[in-house]
Design a protein around this motif. Structure first.
Motif, PDB file in Angstrom:
ATOM      1  N   PHE A  36       0.873  -1.206   0.101  1.00  0.00           N
ATOM      2  CA  PHE A  36       0.151   0.030   0.122  1.00  0.00           C
ATOM      3  C   PHE A  36       0.902   1.477   0.059  1.00  0.00           C
ATOM      4  O   PHE A  36       0.683   2.345  -0.757  1.00  0.00           O
ATOM      5  CB  PHE A  36      -0.897   0.053   1.263  1.00  0.00           C
ATOM      6  N   LEU A  39       1.884   2.084  -3.409  1.00  0.00           N
ATOM      7  CA  LEU A  39       0.664   2.804  -4.243  1.00  0.00           C
ATOM      8  C   LEU A  39       0.325   4.148  -3.737  1.00  0.00           C
ATOM      9  O   LEU A  39      -0.341   4.671  -4.264  1.00  0.00           O
ATOM     10  CB  LEU A  39      -0.426   1.706  -4.283  1.00  0.00           C
ATOM     11  N   MET A  62       8.234  -4.815  -5.241  1.00  0.00           N
ATOM     12  CA  MET A  62       7.569  -3.534  -5.430  1.00  0.00           C
ATOM     13  C   MET A  62       8.736  -2.508  -6.135  1.00  0.00           C
ATOM     14  O   MET A  62       8.447  -1.506  -6.869  1.00  0.00           O
ATOM     15  CB  MET A  62       7.065  -2.994  -4.073  1.00  0.00           C
ATOM     16  N   GLY A  81       6.108   5.986  -2.962  1.00  0.00           N
ATOM     17  CA  GLY A  81       5.333   5.244  -3.997  1.00  0.00           C
ATOM     18  C   GLY A  81       5.046   5.813  -5.133  1.00  0.00           C
ATOM     19  O   GLY A  81       5.543   7.008  -5.469  1.00  0.00           O
ATOM     20  N   VAL A  84      -1.597   4.749  -7.255  1.00  0.00           N
ATOM     21  CA  VAL A  84      -2.265   3.772  -7.725  1.00  0.00           C
ATOM     22  C   VAL A  84      -2.502   4.188  -9.442  1.00  0.00           C
ATOM     23  O   VAL A  84      -2.588   5.071  -9.927  1.00  0.00           O
ATOM     24  CB  VAL A  84      -3.657   3.902  -7.105  1.00  0.00           C
ATOM     25  N   LEU A  87       2.340   1.672 -11.249  1.00  0.00           N
ATOM     26  CA  LEU A  87       3.231   0.516 -11.476  1.00  0.00           C
ATOM     27  C   LEU A  87       4.158   0.410 -12.654  1.00  0.00           C
ATOM     28  O   LEU A  87       2.840   0.527 -13.791  1.00  0.00           O
ATOM     29  CB  LEU A  87       2.566  -0.651 -11.129  1.00  0.00           C
ATOM     30  N   LEU A 109      -2.704  -6.772  -7.841  1.00  0.00           N
ATOM     31  CA  LEU A 109      -2.219  -5.613  -8.009  1.00  0.00           C
ATOM     32  C   LEU A 109      -1.917  -5.309  -9.575  1.00  0.00           C
ATOM     33  O   LEU A 109      -2.621  -4.469 -10.108  1.00  0.00           O
ATOM     34  CB  LEU A 109      -0.900  -5.180  -7.277  1.00  0.00           C
ATOM     35  N   HIS A 113      -3.362  -3.294 -13.792  1.00  0.00           N
ATOM     36  CA  HIS A 113      -2.385  -2.378 -14.583  1.00  0.00           C
ATOM     37  C   HIS A 113      -1.797  -2.794 -15.783  1.00  0.00           C
ATOM     38  O   HIS A 113      -2.185  -4.178 -16.309  1.00  0.00           O
ATOM     39  CB  HIS A 113      -1.400  -2.193 -13.311  1.00  0.00           C
ATOM     40  N   LEU A 182      -7.145  -5.391  -4.160  1.00  0.00           N
ATOM     41  CA  LEU A 182      -6.207  -4.552  -4.561  1.00  0.00           C
ATOM     42  C   LEU A 182      -6.381  -4.471  -6.225  1.00  0.00           C
ATOM     43  O   LEU A 182      -5.935  -3.490  -6.537  1.00  0.00           O
ATOM     44  CB  LEU A 182      -5.059  -5.425  -4.360  1.00  0.00           C
ATOM     45  N   ASN A 186      -7.388  -0.026  -8.537  1.00  0.00           N
ATOM     46  CA  ASN A 186      -7.234   0.694 -10.006  1.00  0.00           C
ATOM     47  C   ASN A 186      -8.305   0.321 -11.108  1.00  0.00           C
ATOM     48  O   ASN A 186      -7.966   0.658 -12.413  1.00  0.00           O
ATOM     49  CB  ASN A 186      -5.865   0.290 -10.344  1.00  0.00           C
TER      50      ASN A 186
END
Length: 443
Positions: A36, A39, A62, A81, A84, A87, A109, A113, A182, A186
């Motif tokens: 988190f 993000l 990450m 981060g 959101v 990535l 996640l 994306h 998660l 997005n």
């Protein structure tokens, strides 16, 4: 992250265990804190992060997807981060080591994306089915190509924009719930998860803390968790409480070794995580909660545990979701109780790092315990507090909780117990054996 060289460990009976323990930071909360924070927009600070191999796999993933994740000399982790939706495409496969939590949550996640990620893991993780996560994420639009049986290695091609869904969990699983939430972060619109049986709620608590629009309501079909997508998460300062799963080993150790008294500090007492404490108290364990308090939105307490005679119980199956990771050490406690303990309702144990029902049955039988195996648990005939026969070679099956549980069992035996490979313990509790040495000395 793969364990190449097995590290055997032999444990013998010890005298009373005494002292104060600070267990590692909660593993579930540590994983989520990193994700988190990665993000959020800005710098988050995390204190008390569990620095085991599983959580470090999440940190590395990450970083690979664009976040700046670093541990300071002061032990505080700082995460800058990407926001959101921000990535980045990882340049190499994401090595999850032994971590099922990392894998399932990160699949969620990536699913929403516009990136593609390949997930790999060690032999144990590669044997664990991911179908229960693949199914809902595919409904949201992700294109997932897995190895036979829905296993690793697998590739997730995210869909952006993804499609919001309403999904009723067919099995109680905080990991599946969290993966969907998660992905929903997005995803335009509202993504809903219906949870017929409540599971640990760290994701919900922490997402709210980071500023996500998330609601939980009770309905006839269970809890309905709704998350509004395209969220903007705000950086946080997170204090990670002690892991109740790690505390469980010392609770049982103190309960079964005569003359023991241990104080375990700063243990997370989230009501979705206290099933083992409830079960041990039903068995007659002497567990006292001291200085209950709130830390970072989670209930925390110190636990004082003294040796006490344990009695067999029928473990209430409704406790299963709040102690699913603690069943192996509960089985050890039952091995020293007076009478026949029955623990059922734990089908999930079949698909953990090992088949924990079959693996624990074999391990306990080798140490001299009479057991009966069911599809969803075990019946265990206890010793009434007497030492187990021991003189056993235990196969840990690359499972950290099996290795630690059988180490605890070996503290009250007539002849030593050898764990074939203790190296997986580093995935969740790197200082476990040092702590054991500090608490007691061999007889």
């Amino acid at each position: 992250m793969s364990h190449l060289e097995p590290r055997p460990f032999t444990v013998s009976a010890r005298g009373p265990l005494r002292g104060t323990v600070t267990v590692p930071g909660d593993k579930s909360i540590s994983h989520r804190a990193l994700m988190f924070s990665a993000l959020a927009v800005g710098e988050s600070r995390i204190e008390g992060l569990l620095e085991g191999e599983d959580v470090l796999a999440t940190a590395a993933a990450m970083r690979a997807m664009g976040a700046d994740v670093a541990r300071g000399d002061d032990g505080v982790w700082r995460v800058h981060g990407v926001g959101v939706g921000g990535l980045l495409q990882p340049q190499t496969a994401l090595d999850m080591g032994n971590s099922g939590t990392s894998t399932r949550l990160l699949m969620g996640l990536v699913a929403s994306h516009a990136i593609t990620a390949t997930f790999t893991g060690d032999a144990s993780l590669s044997g664990r089915p991911m179908g229960r996560v693949i199914e809902p994420l595919s409904r949201m639009g992700a294109d997932i190509t897995a190895s036979p049986g829905g296993r690793l290695p697998l590739m997730v091609r995210g869909m952006n924009p993804a499609v919001p869904i309403e999904y009723s969990l067919p099995v109680a699983s905080a990991q599946v719930k969290s993966a969907i939430l998660l992905a929903g972060l997005n995803t335009p619109g509202i993504t809903r998860v219906i949870e017929p049986v409540s599971t640990r709620d760290h994701s919900e608590r922490m997402l709210r803390g980071f500023g996500a629009e998330l609601s939980v309501e009770d309905a006839p079909q269970g809890k309905i968790i709704s998350i509004t997508g395209e969220a903007e998460l705000k950086p946080q300062h997170i204090l990670v409480p002690g892991d109740p799963s790690s505390a469980g080993f010392w609770m049982v150790a103190a309960s079964i070794v005569p003359g023991s008294e241990i104080l375990i500090r700063n243990v997370c007492m989230n009501p979705t995580r206290t099933g083992l404490i409830t079960a041990l108290k039903l068995m007659g364990a002497d567990v006292a909660e001291i200085d209950r308090r709130d830390v970072g939105g989670e209930a925390v307490a110190d636990l004082r545990v003294r040796h006490a005679p344990l009695r067999a119980i029928e473990v209430p199956p409704e406790l299963a979701p709040s102690m699913i990771d603690e069943y192996p050490i509960l089985f050890v406690a039952a091995s020293f109780a007076q009478g026949r303990t029955v623990a059922r309702g734990a089908h999930e144990l079949r698909v953990k790092e090992s088949d924990r029902i079959a693996t624990m049955r074999s391990a306990l039988e080798a140490a001299g315990v009479h057991t009966e195996e069911f599809e969803d648990g075990l019946a265990i005939h206890g010793s009434g507090g007497e030492p187990l026969a021991g003189n056993a070679q235990i196969a840990s099956k690359l499972d950290h909780r099996i290795a630690m549980s059988m180490t605890v069992a070996g503290l009250h035996v007539r002849a030593p117990v050898t764990i074939d490979d203790a190296s997986p313990v580093a995935t969740s509790y790197p200082d476990f054996f040092h702590t054991l040495d500090a608490l007691g000395t061999p007889r």
